[in-house]
Design an enzyme around this catalytic site. Structure first.
Site, PDB file in Angstrom:
ATOM      1  N   TYR A 171       0.856  -1.190   0.000  1.00  0.00           N
ATOM      2  CA  TYR A 171       0.000   0.000   0.000  1.00  0.00           C
ATOM      3  C   TYR A 171       0.898   1.249   0.000  1.00  0.00           C
ATOM      4  CZ  TYR A 171      -4.440   2.409   0.576  1.00  0.00           C
ATOM      5  OH  TYR A 171      -5.544   3.187   0.363  1.00  0.00           O
ATOM      6  N   LYS A 178      -3.145   8.461   2.629  1.00  0.00           N
ATOM      7  CA  LYS A 178      -4.398   8.285   3.389  1.00  0.00           C
ATOM      8  C   LYS A 178      -4.251   8.823   4.820  1.00  0.00           C
ATOM      9  CE  LYS A 178      -7.063   6.274   0.277  1.00  0.00           C
ATOM     10  NZ  LYS A 178      -7.994   7.108  -0.486  1.00  0.00           N
TER      11      LYS A 178
HETATM   12  P1  NAD Z   1     -11.916   3.282  -8.569  1.00  0.00           P
HETATM   13  O1  NAD Z   1     -10.748   2.988  -9.447  1.00  0.00           O
HETATM   14  O2  NAD Z   1     -13.240   2.853  -9.010  1.00  0.00           O
HETATM   15  O3  NAD Z   1     -11.942   4.823  -8.203  1.00  0.00           O
HETATM   16  C1  NAD Z   1     -10.777   5.619  -8.110  1.00  0.00           C
HETATM   17  C2  NAD Z   1     -11.127   6.907  -8.811  1.00  0.00           C
HETATM   18  O4  NAD Z   1     -10.058   7.854  -8.685  1.00  0.00           O
HETATM   19  C3  NAD Z   1     -11.369   6.706 -10.312  1.00  0.00           C
HETATM   20  O5  NAD Z   1     -12.664   7.142 -10.643  1.00  0.00           O
HETATM   21  C4  NAD Z   1     -10.331   7.593 -10.968  1.00  0.00           C
HETATM   22  O6  NAD Z   1     -10.803   8.204 -12.153  1.00  0.00           O
HETATM   23  C5  NAD Z   1     -10.121   8.628  -9.876  1.00  0.00           C
HETATM   24  N1  NAD Z   1      -8.892   9.397 -10.078  1.00  0.00           N
HETATM   25  C6  NAD Z   1      -7.612   8.965 -10.085  1.00  0.00           C
HETATM   26  N2  NAD Z   1      -6.781   9.999 -10.381  1.00  0.00           N
HETATM   27  C7  NAD Z   1      -7.583  11.097 -10.569  1.00  0.00           C
HETATM   28  C8  NAD Z   1      -7.338  12.447 -10.917  1.00  0.00           C
HETATM   29  N3  NAD Z   1      -6.098  12.920 -11.145  1.00  0.00           N
HETATM   30  N4  NAD Z   1      -8.403  13.290 -11.011  1.00  0.00           N
HETATM   31  C9  NAD Z   1      -9.646  12.859 -10.796  1.00  0.00           C
HETATM   32  N5  NAD Z   1      -9.945  11.586 -10.471  1.00  0.00           N
HETATM   33  C10 NAD Z   1      -8.918  10.719 -10.363  1.00  0.00           C
HETATM   34  O7  NAD Z   1     -11.535   2.585  -7.172  1.00  0.00           O
HETATM   35  P2  NAD Z   1     -12.228   2.667  -5.732  1.00  0.00           P
HETATM   36  O8  NAD Z   1     -11.642   1.528  -4.988  1.00  0.00           O
HETATM   37  O9  NAD Z   1     -13.680   2.811  -5.845  1.00  0.00           O
HETATM   38  O10 NAD Z   1     -11.594   3.990  -5.116  1.00  0.00           O
HETATM   39  C11 NAD Z   1     -12.369   5.046  -4.560  1.00  0.00           C
HETATM   40  C12 NAD Z   1     -11.761   5.494  -3.242  1.00  0.00           C
HETATM   41  O11 NAD Z   1     -11.924   4.459  -2.284  1.00  0.00           O
HETATM   42  C13 NAD Z   1     -10.274   5.802  -3.301  1.00  0.00           C
HETATM   43  O12 NAD Z   1     -10.010   6.919  -2.495  1.00  0.00           O
HETATM   44  C14 NAD Z   1      -9.661   4.568  -2.683  1.00  0.00           C
HETATM   45  O13 NAD Z   1      -8.391   4.803  -2.124  1.00  0.00           O
HETATM   46  C15 NAD Z   1     -10.702   4.281  -1.618  1.00  0.00           C
HETATM   47  N6  NAD Z   1     -10.672   2.944  -1.018  1.00  0.00           N
HETATM   48  C16 NAD Z   1     -10.700   1.837  -1.804  1.00  0.00           C
HETATM   49  C17 NAD Z   1     -10.687   0.583  -1.216  1.00  0.00           C
HETATM   50  C18 NAD Z   1     -10.698  -0.658  -2.050  1.00  0.00           C
HETATM   51  O14 NAD Z   1     -10.330  -1.728  -1.544  1.00  0.00           O
HETATM   52  N7  NAD Z   1     -11.150  -0.612  -3.285  1.00  0.00           N
HETATM   53  C19 NAD Z   1     -10.637   0.464   0.178  1.00  0.00           C
HETATM   54  C20 NAD Z   1     -10.618   1.618   0.953  1.00  0.00           C
HETATM   55  C21 NAD Z   1     -10.640   2.861   0.346  1.00  0.00           C
END
Ligand code: NAD
Length: 271
Positions: A171, A178
């Site tokens: 990570y 984060k």
């Molecule tokens: P996802 O890939 O569906 O979403 C990530 C988003 O970030 C995408 O829509 C992408 O377009 C956007 N992004 C990246 N760079 C960007 C930029 N420069 N400008 C605008 N948008 C940008 O994946 P997700 O897992 O749904 O992620 C959403 C959030 O949840 C993130 O903050 C991620 O860290 C967090 N999260 C994810 C998990 C997991 O296991 N999937 C767990 C905890 C937290």
């Protein structure tokens, strides 16, 4: 629960808690995105939403999903590293919605090489990029949103992960980002609390999304979580959507500056 909940006649307008409420959802890439699950939960409680998409590459995907909603959702292009695009989004919102009641931050990015290797090898520019997209963007969006919240206040939710406070191999720099994001949640909660704008984080357990696939050994991570979590399973994306609904709705009116763990009780376990 189905892997990807769709908006149907049955689950539409489950409650009217968010009737007349409007908000902006960032971070939808495809139907697996956590932001999309949040959008569905909010819509099912009567909210009306607008979305950003990162760039032309994701425009069609977001357009297709938005077309499933029972109202016409405004869409705006927004790469969060670009101030002029952020400005345009909120000008668009002012025009299309007048004001907004909530904002969802679900955006994160780090270079592949900064996730695959050792944290000690993180490059200066890789660090800056991860922090800019994943952490500073919350501040930039919150600032741009501030004038659009009504007098009675509003609510902001940002997505985070346990790698902020515990070492999760692979990570890496995203854990540092984060940690910054969660700290920003607290500082913004203080600043914006004077206007009754609440700011909270949701720390979700691992969910198989596009972003998650950028993390090496993600499948092993999912397995590890399932074995160790108090509930003995991984979290469903709909459960994150429901938690976001709680924090963004009047039900969460006394909660700000917090990180809510929606991880099936993984974090509480010591062994
Ligand atoms: P996802 O890939 O569906 O979403 C990530 C988003 O970030 C995408 O829509 C992408 O377009 C956007 N992004 C990246 N760079 C960007 C930029 N420069 N400008 C605008 N948008 C940008 O994946 P997700 O897992 O749904 O992620 C959403 C959030 O949840 C993130 O903050 C991620 O860290 C967090 N999260 C994810 C998990 C997991 O296991 N999937 C767990 C905890 C937290």
């Amino acid at each position: 629960m189905s892997e990807t909940q769709t908006v149907t006649e049955e689950n539409l307008f489950m409650s009217q808690y968010l009737k007349g409420k409007k908000g902006l959802i960032t971070g939808v890439a495809n139907k697996r995105s956590i932001a999309w699950a949040i959008a569905q939960a909010l819509t099912s409680h009567g909210a009306q939403l607008a979305f950003t998409y990162q760039g032309e590459r994701l425009k069609e995907s977001v357009e297709k999903l938005a077309a499933e909603l029972p109202y016409k959702a405004p869409l705006y292009e927004c790469d969060v590293t670009r101030d002029e695009q952020i400005k345009k989004v909120f000008e668009g919102l002012a025009h299309d919605f007048g004001q907004i009641d909530f904002l969802v931050h679900a955006v994160a990015y780090a270079k592949r090489e900064d996730l695959d290797g050792r944290t000690v090898d993180t490059s200066r520019d890789g660090f800056a990029l991860a922090m800019d997209i994943s952490t500073y963007s919350l501040i930039a969006l919150a600032k741009a949103a501030e004038p659009l919240f009504p007098k009675q206040g509003g609510s902001v939710v940002a997505l985070t992960y346990l790698g902020s406070e515990k070492v999760v191999p692979f990570y890496n720099v995203m854990g540092l980002a984060k940690a910054g994001l969660e700290s920003a949640v607290r500082y913004l909660a203080y600043d914006l609390g004077k206007k009754n704008i609440r700011v909270n984080g949701i720390s979700a357990g691992p969910i198989n999304t596009l972003a998650a696939r950028g993390i090496a050994k993600f499948t092993t991570m999912l397995e590890g979580h399932r074995h160790r979590a108090a509930l003995g399973r991984n979290v469903e994306v709909e459960e994150v959507g429901n938690a976001a609904f709680f924090l963004l709705s009047p039900l969460g009116s006394g909660v700000t500056g917090e990180v809510l763990y929606v991880d099936c009780g993984y974090r509480i376990m010591g062994f």
